[in-house]
Scaffold this motif. Structure first.
Motif, PDB file in Angstrom:
ATOM      1  N   GLU A 107       0.836  -1.211   0.000  1.00 36.81           N
ATOM      2  CA  GLU A 107       0.000   0.000   0.000  1.00 36.81           C
ATOM      3  C   GLU A 107       0.866   1.253   0.000  1.00 36.81           C
ATOM      4  O   GLU A 107       1.903   1.307   0.666  1.00 36.81           O
ATOM      5  CB  GLU A 107      -0.896   0.029   1.246  1.00 36.81           C
ATOM      6  CG  GLU A 107      -1.892  -1.099   1.337  1.00 36.81           C
ATOM      7  CD  GLU A 107      -2.750  -1.000   2.592  1.00 36.81           C
ATOM      8  OE1 GLU A 107      -3.713  -1.763   2.706  1.00 36.81           O
ATOM      9  OE2 GLU A 107      -2.446  -0.156   3.478  1.00 36.81           O
ATOM     10  N   GLN A 134       1.151  -6.482  -6.299  1.00 40.83           N
ATOM     11  CA  GLN A 134       0.002  -5.582  -6.391  1.00 40.83           C
ATOM     12  C   GLN A 134       0.349  -4.284  -5.664  1.00 40.83           C
ATOM     13  O   GLN A 134       0.654  -4.299  -4.469  1.00 40.83           O
ATOM     14  CB  GLN A 134      -1.249  -6.203  -5.773  1.00 40.83           C
ATOM     15  CG  GLN A 134      -2.495  -5.320  -5.957  1.00 40.83           C
ATOM     16  CD  GLN A 134      -3.721  -5.867  -5.247  1.00 40.83           C
ATOM     17  OE1 GLN A 134      -3.728  -6.018  -4.033  1.00 40.83           O
ATOM     18  NE2 GLN A 134      -4.764  -6.167  -6.013  1.00 40.83           N
ATOM     19  N   VAL A 136      -1.067  -0.834  -4.380  1.00 41.48           N
ATOM     20  CA  VAL A 136      -2.362  -0.240  -4.039  1.00 41.48           C
ATOM     21  C   VAL A 136      -2.143   1.223  -3.665  1.00 41.48           C
ATOM     22  O   VAL A 136      -1.481   1.531  -2.673  1.00 41.48           O
ATOM     23  CB  VAL A 136      -3.029  -0.991  -2.863  1.00 41.48           C
ATOM     24  CG1 VAL A 136      -4.374  -0.359  -2.527  1.00 41.48           C
ATOM     25  CG2 VAL A 136      -3.198  -2.466  -3.200  1.00 41.48           C
ATOM     26  N   LYS A 138      -3.740   4.429  -2.291  1.00 37.75           N
ATOM     27  CA  LYS A 138      -4.926   4.680  -1.479  1.00 37.75           C
ATOM     28  C   LYS A 138      -5.404   6.132  -1.498  1.00 37.75           C
ATOM     29  O   LYS A 138      -6.470   6.436  -0.948  1.00 37.75           O
ATOM     30  CB  LYS A 138      -4.671   4.245  -0.034  1.00 37.75           C
ATOM     31  CG  LYS A 138      -4.357   2.757   0.095  1.00 37.75           C
ATOM     32  CD  LYS A 138      -4.175   2.335   1.528  1.00 37.75           C
ATOM     33  CE  LYS A 138      -5.494   2.277   2.269  1.00 37.75           C
ATOM     34  NZ  LYS A 138      -5.324   1.727   3.632  1.00 37.75           N
ATOM     35  N   VAL A 164      -3.816  -0.797  -8.316  1.00 41.74           N
ATOM     36  CA  VAL A 164      -5.196  -0.462  -7.968  1.00 41.74           C
ATOM     37  C   VAL A 164      -5.238   1.008  -7.557  1.00 41.74           C
ATOM     38  O   VAL A 164      -4.495   1.430  -6.663  1.00 41.74           O
ATOM     39  CB  VAL A 164      -5.723  -1.336  -6.803  1.00 41.74           C
ATOM     40  CG1 VAL A 164      -7.169  -0.970  -6.477  1.00 41.74           C
ATOM     41  CG2 VAL A 164      -5.609  -2.813  -7.144  1.00 41.74           C
ATOM     42  N   THR A 191     -11.006   2.118  -9.803  1.00 42.34           N
ATOM     43  CA  THR A 191     -12.270   2.103  -9.063  1.00 42.34           C
ATOM     44  C   THR A 191     -13.003   3.429  -9.257  1.00 42.34           C
ATOM     45  O   THR A 191     -12.464   4.377  -9.833  1.00 42.34           O
ATOM     46  CB  THR A 191     -12.012   1.877  -7.564  1.00 42.34           C
ATOM     47  OG1 THR A 191     -11.234   2.969  -7.047  1.00 42.34           O
ATOM     48  CG2 THR A 191     -11.246   0.575  -7.337  1.00 42.34           C
ATOM     49  N   PHE A 218     -13.353   2.739  -4.183  1.00 42.95           N
ATOM     50  CA  PHE A 218     -12.062   2.144  -3.863  1.00 42.95           C
ATOM     51  C   PHE A 218     -12.160   1.292  -2.600  1.00 42.95           C
ATOM     52  O   PHE A 218     -11.656   0.164  -2.547  1.00 42.95           O
ATOM     53  CB  PHE A 218     -11.003   3.247  -3.666  1.00 42.95           C
ATOM     54  CG  PHE A 218      -9.671   2.719  -3.208  1.00 42.95           C
ATOM     55  CD1 PHE A 218      -8.736   2.286  -4.131  1.00 42.95           C
ATOM     56  CD2 PHE A 218      -9.363   2.635  -1.859  1.00 42.95           C
ATOM     57  CE1 PHE A 218      -7.511   1.784  -3.712  1.00 42.95           C
ATOM     58  CE2 PHE A 218      -8.147   2.137  -1.427  1.00 42.95           C
ATOM     59  CZ  PHE A 218      -7.219   1.711  -2.361  1.00 42.95           C
ATOM     60  N   GLU A 219     -12.815   1.833  -1.575  1.00 40.66           N
ATOM     61  CA  GLU A 219     -12.921   1.144  -0.290  1.00 40.66           C
ATOM     62  C   GLU A 219     -13.620  -0.205  -0.424  1.00 40.66           C
ATOM     63  O   GLU A 219     -13.195  -1.210   0.138  1.00 40.66           O
ATOM     64  CB  GLU A 219     -13.654   2.022   0.729  1.00 40.66           C
ATOM     65  CG  GLU A 219     -12.893   3.270   1.168  1.00 40.66           C
ATOM     66  CD  GLU A 219     -12.905   4.377   0.102  1.00 40.66           C
ATOM     67  OE1 GLU A 219     -12.041   5.277   0.174  1.00 40.66           O
ATOM     68  OE2 GLU A 219     -13.778   4.324  -0.814  1.00 40.66           O
ATOM     69  N   TYR A 221     -14.067  -2.017  -3.268  1.00 39.82           N
ATOM     70  CA  TYR A 221     -13.325  -2.941  -4.133  1.00 39.82           C
ATOM     71  C   TYR A 221     -12.169  -3.585  -3.381  1.00 39.82           C
ATOM     72  O   TYR A 221     -11.921  -4.790  -3.487  1.00 39.82           O
ATOM     73  CB  TYR A 221     -12.787  -2.197  -5.363  1.00 39.82           C
ATOM     74  CG  TYR A 221     -11.936  -3.095  -6.250  1.00 39.82           C
ATOM     75  CD1 TYR A 221     -12.530  -3.912  -7.197  1.00 39.82           C
ATOM     76  CD2 TYR A 221     -10.548  -3.137  -6.100  1.00 39.82           C
ATOM     77  CE1 TYR A 221     -11.763  -4.758  -7.993  1.00 39.82           C
ATOM     78  CE2 TYR A 221      -9.769  -3.984  -6.886  1.00 39.82           C
ATOM     79  CZ  TYR A 221     -10.383  -4.786  -7.826  1.00 39.82           C
ATOM     80  OH  TYR A 221      -9.622  -5.626  -8.598  1.00 39.82           O
ATOM     81  N   TYR A 222     -11.455  -2.785  -2.599  1.00 41.83           N
ATOM     82  CA  TYR A 222     -10.247  -3.256  -1.925  1.00 41.83           C
ATOM     83  C   TYR A 222     -10.574  -4.156  -0.740  1.00 41.83           C
ATOM     84  O   TYR A 222      -9.754  -4.960  -0.320  1.00 41.83           O
ATOM     85  CB  TYR A 222      -9.424  -2.045  -1.484  1.00 41.83           C
ATOM     86  CG  TYR A 222      -8.053  -2.378  -0.955  1.00 41.83           C
ATOM     87  CD1 TYR A 222      -7.241  -3.301  -1.604  1.00 41.83           C
ATOM     88  CD2 TYR A 222      -7.563  -1.758   0.187  1.00 41.83           C
ATOM     89  CE1 TYR A 222      -5.982  -3.599  -1.127  1.00 41.83           C
ATOM     90  CE2 TYR A 222      -6.301  -2.051   0.671  1.00 41.83           C
ATOM     91  CZ  TYR A 222      -5.510  -2.969   0.017  1.00 41.83           C
ATOM     92  OH  TYR A 222      -4.261  -3.271   0.493  1.00 41.83           O
ATOM     93  N   ASN A 223     -11.769  -4.017  -0.207  1.00 42.27           N
ATOM     94  CA  ASN A 223     -12.183  -4.826   0.930  1.00 42.27           C
ATOM     95  C   ASN A 223     -12.854  -6.101   0.418  1.00 42.27           C
ATOM     96  O   ASN A 223     -13.922  -6.051  -0.164  1.00 42.27           O
ATOM     97  CB  ASN A 223     -13.150  -4.017   1.806  1.00 42.27           C
ATOM     98  CG  ASN A 223     -13.517  -4.735   3.086  1.00 42.27           C
ATOM     99  OD1 ASN A 223     -13.729  -5.941   3.100  1.00 42.27           O
ATOM    100  ND2 ASN A 223     -13.598  -3.980   4.166  1.00 42.27           N
ATOM    101  N   CYS A 224     -12.225  -7.259   0.668  1.00 44.28           N
ATOM    102  CA  CYS A 224     -12.749  -8.503   0.083  1.00 44.28           C
ATOM    103  C   CYS A 224     -14.090  -8.913   0.694  1.00 44.28           C
ATOM    104  O   CYS A 224     -14.818  -9.715   0.110  1.00 44.28           O
ATOM    105  CB  CYS A 224     -11.745  -9.639   0.220  1.00 44.28           C
ATOM    106  SG  CYS A 224     -11.184  -9.959   1.881  1.00 44.28           S
TER     107      CYS A 224
END
Length: 335
Positions: A107, A134, A136, A138, A164, A191, A218-219, A221-224
């Motif tokens: 991140e 990956q 990320v 933020k 991302v 996102t 974004f929040e 999508y990134y949170n599975c």
């Protein structure tokens, strides 16, 4: 020659998974699956040892239905008839990976500790044999900073880089330029997009990379737990990993924007910090690896499910925090 003297077998890349109330055949090459009755699973297993005629005689009352299913599987190209079934051995589904870390998630923010330590982080994960990264982003990290990070890992053995970003912060032309300039960027997820779509035109710029636009914030999508898209994966590498390891956390490394070293970016627990700890020392700890070897066959509910080897397992968002074998929280399916 009558088909009844032949044996019916599945193609080697098609495997059976039995669930509590029904089963499934996974086609690991064509990346598809077919739901079947559990009773048919036993017939398929017998059909490799006995001819169609012998099976008809053994199950006289159900012979018509059995033949219909076998014809369906042949028509859909899940299996075929042969006089010599011994010529078609099963595939070895052993899981092997040639390095300690398979994928790393890092991140970054404008003020993140990882930004200051990016050089050190990338050096250490490459030493661990990591091939997939990956990145990320933020917040509104300047595109020039993003490009600087890509340069740090350019031509250093990473075969897959995914980025991302939050679409509200970036100009699409700048993103396209990144993709065309760096060939090891395979995917950029934007996102907060206006549509769910794939930017096919970018395949002309980069024959491997593409841009994926997603409507989710974004929040989410990134949170599975929030992002329930693309949960099922039917392919050979994922199946092998699922049968032998945890298909989400196995050989995964995450470093959040504060530099904490974790199994998963959403985990509350961290094992150290890049400011004072060596990543290689952390990932070799048995406690760091404890989830790597936990398969779906050990997870409550999942172990009875026909989807278990195609479904991504989450060990962070689980129904009972006190039980590490608890069912994933975002699954409401009852096998």
């Amino acid at each position: 020659m009558s088909k009844f003297i032949n044996y019916f077998i599945l193609f080697s890349n098609c495997v059976i998974v039995k669930g509590h109330s029904q089963g499934a055949i996974y086609d690991l090459t064509r990346e598809r699956y077919l739901i079947i009755p559990n009773d048919l699973i036993e017939i398929i297993k017998l059909a490799k040892k006995y001819t169609i005629k012998e099976i008809k005689n053994k199950y006289k009352k159900d012979a018509r239905g059995i033949l219909q299913y076998i014809n369906l599987l042949i028509e859909k190209e899940y299996g075929f008839l042969t006089e010599q079934p011994f010529l078609f051995p099963d595939i070895d589904f052993t899981w092997q990976y040639p390095s300690l870390i398979r994928v790393a998630i890092i991140e970054f923010t404008q003020k993140s500790l990882t930004l200051n330590y990016a050089d050190t982080i990338f050096d250490q994960i490459i030493l661990l044999g990591c091939k997939s990264l990956q990145i990320v982003i933020k917040d509104r990290l300047p595109i020039i900073k993003v490009e600087q990070m890509i340069r740090l890992v350019e031509n250093r053995g990473l075969s897959y880089i995914e980025i991302v970003i939050d679409g509200k912060y970036y100009n699409i032309n700048n993103i396209k330029n990144l993709l065309s300039k760096y060939l090891n960027i395979r995917k950029i997820v934007i996102t907060n997009s206006k549509t769910n779509s794939t930017d096919v035109n970018n395949h002309e710029l980069n024959n491997k990379g593409y841009i994926q636009h997603v409507l989710l914030s974004f929040e989410k999508y990134y949170n599975c737990f929030e992002n329930k898209n693309n949960v099922f994966k039917v392919n050979l590498p994922f199946y092998c990993e699922s049968v032998n390891r945890n298909n989400c956390l196995n050989q995964k490394l995450c470093i959040d924007s504060e530099g904490n070293i974790k199994n998963c970016p959403h985990s509350e627990y961290n094992f150290g910090n890049i400011k004072k700890d060596n990543i290689g020392d952390i990932v070799k700890m048995s406690n760091f690896q404890k989830y790597w070897f936990m398969t779906k066959d050990e997870i409550k509910e999942c172990k009875r499910c026909e989807y278990r080897y195609m479904c991504l397992d989450c060990r962070v968002f689980i129904e009972d925090k006190k039980d590490i074998f608890s069912k994933p929280m975002n699954c409401d399916y009852k096998p």
